[in-house]
Design a protein around this motif. Structure first.
Motif, PDB file in Angstrom:
ATOM      1  N   VAL A 190       0.844  -1.201   0.000  1.00  0.00           N
ATOM      2  CA  VAL A 190       0.000   0.000   0.000  1.00  0.00           C
ATOM      3  C   VAL A 190       0.873   1.242   0.000  1.00  0.00           C
ATOM      4  CG1 VAL A 190      -1.752   1.325   1.235  1.00  0.00           C
ATOM      5  CG2 VAL A 190      -1.856  -1.186   1.245  1.00  0.00           C
ATOM      6  N   ALA A 191       0.557   2.178  -0.895  1.00  0.00           N
ATOM      7  CA  ALA A 191       1.183   3.498  -0.917  1.00  0.00           C
ATOM      8  C   ALA A 191       0.125   4.530  -0.558  1.00  0.00           C
ATOM      9  CB  ALA A 191       1.768   3.796  -2.293  1.00  0.00           C
ATOM     10  N   MET A 192       0.335   5.221   0.555  1.00  0.00           N
ATOM     11  CA  MET A 192      -0.624   6.205   1.058  1.00  0.00           C
ATOM     12  C   MET A 192      -0.096   7.589   0.724  1.00  0.00           C
ATOM     13  SD  MET A 192      -2.176   6.236   4.914  1.00  0.00           S
ATOM     14  CE  MET A 192      -3.702   7.089   5.300  1.00  0.00           C
ATOM     15  N   CYS A 193      -0.584   8.146  -0.386  1.00  0.00           N
ATOM     16  CA  CYS A 193      -0.038   9.390  -0.938  1.00  0.00           C
ATOM     17  C   CYS A 193      -1.027  10.548  -0.898  1.00  0.00           C
ATOM     18  CB  CYS A 193       0.410   9.163  -2.382  1.00  0.00           C
ATOM     19  SG  CYS A 193       1.503   7.749  -2.611  1.00  0.00           S
ATOM     20  N   ALA A 194      -2.196  10.363  -0.291  1.00  0.00           N
ATOM     21  CA  ALA A 194      -3.210  11.413  -0.218  1.00  0.00           C
ATOM     22  C   ALA A 194      -3.220  12.014   1.179  1.00  0.00           C
ATOM     23  CB  ALA A 194      -4.588  10.849  -0.544  1.00  0.00           C
ATOM     24  N   PRO A 195      -3.170  13.336   1.315  1.00  0.00           N
ATOM     25  CA  PRO A 195      -3.179  13.949   2.646  1.00  0.00           C
ATOM     26  C   PRO A 195      -4.511  13.762   3.356  1.00  0.00           C
ATOM     27  CG  PRO A 195      -3.373  15.631   0.955  1.00  0.00           C
ATOM     28  CD  PRO A 195      -3.108  14.347   0.241  1.00  0.00           C
ATOM     29  N   ASN A 196      -4.445  13.869   4.679  1.00  0.00           N
ATOM     30  CA  ASN A 196      -5.641  13.862   5.523  1.00  0.00           C
ATOM     31  C   ASN A 196      -6.523  12.648   5.254  1.00  0.00           C
ATOM     32  OD1 ASN A 196      -4.906  16.455   6.618  1.00  0.00           O
ATOM     33  ND2 ASN A 196      -5.631  17.355   4.718  1.00  0.00           N
ATOM     34  N   SER A 197      -5.894  11.494   5.172  1.00  0.00           N
ATOM     35  CA  SER A 197      -6.601  10.270   4.840  1.00  0.00           C
ATOM     36  C   SER A 197      -6.391   9.222   5.918  1.00  0.00           C
ATOM     37  CB  SER A 197      -6.147   9.755   3.464  1.00  0.00           C
ATOM     38  OG  SER A 197      -6.557  10.670   2.452  1.00  0.00           O
ATOM     39  N   LEU A 198      -7.227   8.179   5.877  1.00  0.00           N
ATOM     40  CA  LEU A 198      -7.294   7.193   6.947  1.00  0.00           C
ATOM     41  C   LEU A 198      -7.090   5.791   6.391  1.00  0.00           C
ATOM     42  CD1 LEU A 198      -8.029   6.396   9.911  1.00  0.00           C
ATOM     43  CD2 LEU A 198     -10.436   6.401   9.170  1.00  0.00           C
ATOM     44  N   PHE A 199      -6.185   5.036   7.017  1.00  0.00           N
ATOM     45  CA  PHE A 199      -5.942   3.636   6.689  1.00  0.00           C
ATOM     46  C   PHE A 199      -6.114   2.862   7.980  1.00  0.00           C
ATOM     47  CE2 PHE A 199      -3.082  -0.014   5.914  1.00  0.00           C
ATOM     48  CZ  PHE A 199      -3.518  -0.424   4.665  1.00  0.00           C
TER      49      PHE A 199
END
Length: 423
Positions: A190-199
């Motif tokens: 997983v690449a989490m590249c979006a600001p203000n986001s939740l995983f």
């Protein structure tokens, strides 16, 4: 009487809006282009619906239920006034070879099975991509099962290094949510590249690159299970693998701010006898400056010296984490503050943690309290407690993969109570 009239009018309007929401059906076997989308006359596979323009008939509040079968390589876009849901129908297995929301807002995607193994021809890259094509917000990916192959037990080291990737949470998104997905047998999971986001609440198991990469301000990764790294430098893999890695997306151009990493279980290798074992770094946050991070209640087991390492950390909190090696080795995992630039670490709080050692000298102003040496008994107790917390929030077994979060036990999903899912 006028206020009562206004209130009644608003209530009637609200009921009217709710009543206009529709449920439609897509069926790869029984559906036709001439169908109305009803349960009795469903539309065809989702990919065919997109080509024919049928998907565009959905409006805010509508739900599209996908029945069992292969729905193809799917790419959608569009902004909705209120949320549109695309979900597997109850008891059905909706298969896609790839899924992408290029740009858009207010989509909920739920309960799908996405695998490159369903594709007619092999492909590389991510099996699920959100928000890479344009401005996007309020997208939710939930309860999906995403994998390259179900069985990787006979993979060679080259197959591991050439495996596909899992999810890209894209650069043009904000306020994206990826929740309770099961991600299996990947190169980069997983690449989490979006600001203000939740995983949150996801399971990542079996990967040969990195488990989770976090690169944007305001991101939260919480209550996930990330485990089982494959292939090492000795196998010819030059990537320095991390269970969770945080880095500045455009290195040297700014800071990473307000990242939250809470309540995750991170295990380098569940099975010490697994083929092509690797010992990934735990929380490897090497490229900052890292500002106002909150690292709490994570349970980490790995045979690598970087258990939790923050470089150039400013006003960060490392609280109540437990870090342990799977087995005795020369370099036991530590909790560290370090720096790549003069005066790069300052104002941090490190307290109530357990690890094999602590190296905090890079920050002369650090508040360090009650950090103690980890023991097997303390680690095992905290691991069991955190597993109970995560299972209470999201269920022991995944609703689509039917696999447990720790280990690979098969079982049926039981929905948690409402109280247990409260964040």
């Amino acid at each position: 009487m006028k206020p009562l009239f206004i209130a009644t009018f608003l209530l009637i309007g609200l009921i009217s809006n709710v009543s206009r929401a529709e449920i439609y059906y897509s069926d790869p076997t029984a559906g036709t282009a001439q169908g109305t989308g009803s349960a009795q006359a469903p539309w065809p596979a989702l990919s065919e619906m997109i080509k024919s323009g049928a998907l565009a008939k959905l409006k805010g509040g509508d739900t599209l239920l996908l029945r069992t079968g292969n729905h193809g390589d799917v790419k959608i876009s569009g902004d909705n006034a209120t949320q549109i849901t695309i979900a597997a129908a109850p008891g059905q297995i909706a298969q896609l070879s790839r899924f992408e929301i290029t740009q858009g807002s207010k989509w909920l995607v739920k309960g799908l099975t996405v695998s490159s193994s369903f594709a007619s021809t092999p492909y590389k890259g991510s099996m699920v991509t959100l928000a890479e094509g344009g401005p996007s917000s309020d997208l939710v990916l939930e309860d999906c099962f995403i994998y390259t192959a179900l069985d990787s037990s006979r993979w060679t080291k080259d197959q591991w290094m050439n495996a596909g990737d899992g999810i890209t949470i894209g650069r043009n998104g904000t306020n994206l949510t990826v929740r309770n997905n099961y991600i299996l047998n990947m190169r980069f999971a997983v690449a989490m590249c979006a600001p203000n986001s939740l995983f949150e609440g996801n399971v990542i198991t079996n990967f040969s690159g990195d488990g989770l990469r976090v690169t944007r301000d305001g991101d939260t990764a919480q209550y996930n299970v990330i485990k089982n790294g494959y292939v090492s430098q000795a196998d010819g893999d030059s990537n320095h693998d991390d269970l969770i890695q945080v880095f500045l997306f455009n290195k040297g151009t700014g800071t990473v701010n307000k990242v939250t990493i809470i309540g995750n279980i991170l295990i380098g290798n569940e099975d010490p006898q697994q083929p092509f074992p690797n010992s990934p770094q735990g929380l490897g946050f090497f490229d900052g400056p890292l500002v106002d991070f909150d690292i709490e209640k994570n349970i980490i087991m790995t045979n690598h010296y970087h258990g939790i390492s923050l470089y150039d950390a400013v006003n960060c909190k490392i609280i109540d984490n437990v870090v342990k090696a799977r087995s005795p080795q020369k370099m036991m995992p530590w909790i560290m503050l370090n720096t790549k630039r003069k005066g790069g670490a300052e104002g941090n709080v490190v307290k109530n943690n357990m690890a094999h050692s602590f190296n905090l000298k890079a920050d002369p102003s650090v508040v360090a309290e009650n950090n103690i040496t980890v023991t097997d008994a303390a680690f095992n107790q905290r691991l069991q407690e955190q597993e109970k917390v995560i299972n209470g929030k999201f269920g022991r077994f995944h609703p689509v993969a039917k696999l447990s979060r720790l280990g690979m036990t098969k079982g049926e999903y039981v929905a948690p109570t409402q109280a247990s899912t409260t964040r």
